[in-house]
Scaffold this active site. Sequence first.
Site, short mmCIF file in Angstrom:
data_model
loop_
_atom_site.label_atom_id
_atom_site.label_comp_id
_atom_site.label_asym_id
_atom_site.label_seq_id
_atom_site.Cartn_x
_atom_site.Cartn_y
_atom_site.Cartn_z
N LYS A 139 42.05 -26.63 10.14
CA LYS A 139 40.67 -26.33 9.77
C LYS A 139 39.97 -27.59 9.27
CE LYS A 139 39.77 -22.31 7.71
NZ LYS A 139 39.88 -21.15 6.77
N ILE A 140 38.84 -27.90 9.90
CA ILE A 140 38.01 -29.05 9.52
C ILE A 140 36.60 -28.54 9.26
CG2 ILE A 140 37.01 -31.23 10.32
CD1 ILE A 140 39.49 -31.66 12.03
#
Length: 372
Positions: A139-140
């Site tokens: 997750k970014i």
Amino acid sequence: MTDRLKALADAGVSIWLDDLSRERIETGNLAELVEGSSVVGVTTNPTIFASAIADGERYDEQVRGLVADGADVDKVIFELTTDDVRNACDVLAPVAERTKDDGRVSIEVEPDLANDTDATVASAKALWKAVDRPNALIKIPATLEGLPAITEVIGAGISVNVTLIFSVERYRAVMDAYLAGLEKAREAGHDLATIRSVASFFVSRVDTEIDARLEKIGTDEALALRGKAAVANARLAYAAFEEVIASDRWQQLAAAGAHPQRPLWASTGVKNPDYPDTLYVTDLVVADTVNTMPEKTLQAFADHGEVRGDQVTGKAGEAQEVFDQIAAAGVDLDDVFLVLEQEGVSKFKASWSELVETVKGQMAAVTGPAEG
């Protein structure tokens, strides 16, 4: 009870659980949800891990061993969370094999890096290497600094869940970053068919913020618009997604084996008790999307949720009218999305601080008796 969840899945919505714990994995609860409740993926965040670690003793032995080896709190967090995600990936591996796009488990980069492109890239690569499972997603956040990190990480052949998307404008930039990453990956010789991505478009927080502003305005016209913004925003996002996958640029990548970056409806737990508790599931049914739900929302939908067919396709015009009316009522939409992103990053960081304090407490608890 699970018939409603099956109907949702049959409508093309991938049901992902927004929760994970070692207890879920080791007791077989996660496997049961996969088997009996149509769950085909998992998302996590630091608050979820903090709750899991605080509530269970299943981490104590590992914490004790890490502390004995001289690990600091950051190392302990890294080991505990990547172990859980790796084991959840193994539970969901058959789903990943069967469906090709589902069976994914997400883990976030360190939130303090949300405004640091290079550090985000380094954190994403470290997490990917540690989890070491093809069905993981890193997750970014979709901050301005996160966009080039998304391109770089996808370009390295790593699968990504882009999080904290609030505006359609930013979502378009996220999709562009994904395509640029795929082009970079292709140039580097990566097999595009092995790369997956979802774009997590936050839903309930949009209503929370805009409703508060409409109530402050207080006119009948403004008050009548409460509870309409979040679904309209998501419908506009889906229309943007349809535009991108119809483009020549995407078609060339698809021909090379690329998979589309599916829209993911996140933050789908309803915060306003005046609204139906399944609002952000029922009103966002459309094929080729993901809805990640906290267990409370999952159970609510299983109990009384409705699938009324596609509620998104072809509704962009209607959705735009909602936003035009909200703007005409006096809501500054640019400011809304700026505030939501800033608050999202702040909550992201606060969530991490909560996890750090929880793990520090566990480290002290498991070592205290031995020192006494």
